[in-house]
Structure formats: C-alpha cells, structure tokens
Design an enzyme around this catalytic site. Sequence first.
Site, PDB file in Angstrom:
ATOM      1  N   SER A 132       0.815  -1.220   0.000  1.00 43.16           N
ATOM      2  CA  SER A 132       0.000   0.000   0.000  1.00 43.16           C
ATOM      3  C   SER A 132       0.845   1.265   0.000  1.00 43.16           C
ATOM      4  CB  SER A 132      -0.922   0.002   1.224  1.00 43.16           C
ATOM      5  OG  SER A 132      -1.848  -1.073   1.127  1.00 43.16           O
ATOM      6  N   GLU A 135       3.303   1.941  -1.682  1.00 48.23           N
ATOM      7  CA  GLU A 135       3.687   2.279  -3.065  1.00 48.23           C
ATOM      8  C   GLU A 135       2.512   2.805  -3.896  1.00 48.23           C
ATOM      9  OE1 GLU A 135       4.971  -0.801  -1.662  1.00 48.23           O
ATOM     10  OE2 GLU A 135       6.611   0.552  -1.157  1.00 48.23           O
ATOM     11  N   VAL A 160      -4.780  -3.332   1.288  1.00 47.17           N
ATOM     12  CA  VAL A 160      -5.336  -3.891   2.527  1.00 47.17           C
ATOM     13  C   VAL A 160      -4.252  -3.864   3.588  1.00 47.17           C
ATOM     14  CG1 VAL A 160      -6.292  -5.960   3.635  1.00 47.17           C
ATOM     15  CG2 VAL A 160      -6.939  -5.376   1.287  1.00 47.17           C
ATOM     16  N   SER A 177       2.033  -6.250  15.098  1.00 46.89           N
ATOM     17  CA  SER A 177       2.414  -6.011  16.502  1.00 46.89           C
ATOM     18  C   SER A 177       3.226  -4.725  16.656  1.00 46.89           C
ATOM     19  CB  SER A 177       3.245  -7.197  17.018  1.00 46.89           C
ATOM     20  OG  SER A 177       4.333  -7.389  16.132  1.00 46.89           O
ATOM     21  N   THR A 178       3.463  -4.029  15.531  1.00 45.05           N
ATOM     22  CA  THR A 178       4.251  -2.777  15.621  1.00 45.05           C
ATOM     23  C   THR A 178       3.379  -1.610  15.136  1.00 45.05           C
ATOM     24  OG1 THR A 178       5.037  -2.844  13.332  1.00 45.05           O
ATOM     25  CG2 THR A 178       6.298  -4.114  14.972  1.00 45.05           C
ATOM     26  N   HIS A 190       3.882  -0.069  12.425  1.00 42.17           N
ATOM     27  CA  HIS A 190       4.010  -0.018  10.948  1.00 42.17           C
ATOM     28  C   HIS A 190       2.668   0.323  10.314  1.00 42.17           C
ATOM     29  CE1 HIS A 190       5.805  -2.185   7.234  1.00 42.17           C
ATOM     30  NE2 HIS A 190       6.212  -0.955   7.309  1.00 42.17           N
TER      31      HIS A 190
END
Length: 159
Positions: free
Chosen positions: A61, A63, A85, A90-91, A93
């Site tokens: 996504s 990009e 999508v 867990s971060t 990001h």
Amino acid sequence: MAVKGLGQPDKKYDGTGIKVCIVHARWNRQVIDALVKGAIDKMLSLGVKEEDIFVETVPGSFELPFATKKLCENGKFNVVIPIGVLIKGSTMHFEYISDATTQALMRLQESINIPVIFGLLTCLTEEQALARAGLDEAKSMHNHGEDWGAAAVEMAVKF
Ligand SMILES: O=Nc1c(NC[C@H](O)[C@H](O)[C@H](O)CO)[nH]c(=O)[nH]c1=O
C-alpha cells in the site's frame, strides 16, 4: 434500519466510455483479489467496457500513491481506484503506512486532477478484512470493492 453505509446514488450513472485505472497492492492477496473483482464487476454492470479498465499492481500500500501519480499524470484515465489492505500487526508499521498513504492519495487529486477513490482497507484483524471483501463465512458484510466501483463511475461521469 442501519444508519451507517453508502446511500443509494441519486440516479443510475452510465459508465460507458469512461476509462478507469485500478492500481492494487499485492499484500494480503486473497482479500485484494476479491476487492478488485468486486470493483470491476460493479463497473461492468454500470456500462464500463472491460477494455477501458486498466489494472496494475505494486508490492504494498505504501507504493500506491507514487504508482497512481505515474500512471495517471498523463491524463489517460477519468478516475483511479488505488486498492490496498492494511492489517494491524504487533508494531506501529500499520499506523504509519495507513496515515501516510491516505494523506498522499487525498492530496494526489490536486496534481492529477481526476477523482481518486479511496480503496484502502485499514483493518485491526484479518477477520475485519475478510468481512469487508465479502469473504467471511457469515457474509456479514458486502464486498466494499463494489462501493468503490460505483463511486468511480459516479465521480467520473459527474466531474
Ligand atoms: O506491513 N504490512 C502491510 C504492508 N507493508 C508493506 C508496505 O506497504 C511497503 O510495500 C513496504 O514497506 C516497502 O515499501 N503493505 C500492505 O499493503 N499491507 C500491509 O498490511
């Protein structure tokens, strides 16, 4: 009656002749493919010709904005549907990509001067993503790609 959701269009728009670009990420491919199919099937049902729908893919996504700009800056298309999508991990990001990509796609409309339909799912769980692509067992939601296809035809015809 549910309050939330897309209201019916003020009229049935004829998509004959409009040229559409779909650029989609390849992350979470099962969900992506269902969303893309939903958008295409809806646009075909509204008169858009198959040969007038151009599809390109990018890795993820993040990009989408750059690819959308490069594909659409030459004025070949009447509307573009970037599809991605994002599923929370867990971060942080997810948060950074979601916000950066959303802002970039919104701003892009000013430079490429065609409607950019917001086809980014930002989901907290895989179940949320599956449901919004119409892939969950319970069929609890419709395929959101259909909404994006309908929005693309309306925006391209109206503006
Ligand atoms: O991390 N999760 C996701 C993701 N990460 C990759 C990112 O978009 C980009 O392609 C790379 O960082 C390289 O630039 N891209 C998605 O579309 N969905 C995700 O859920």
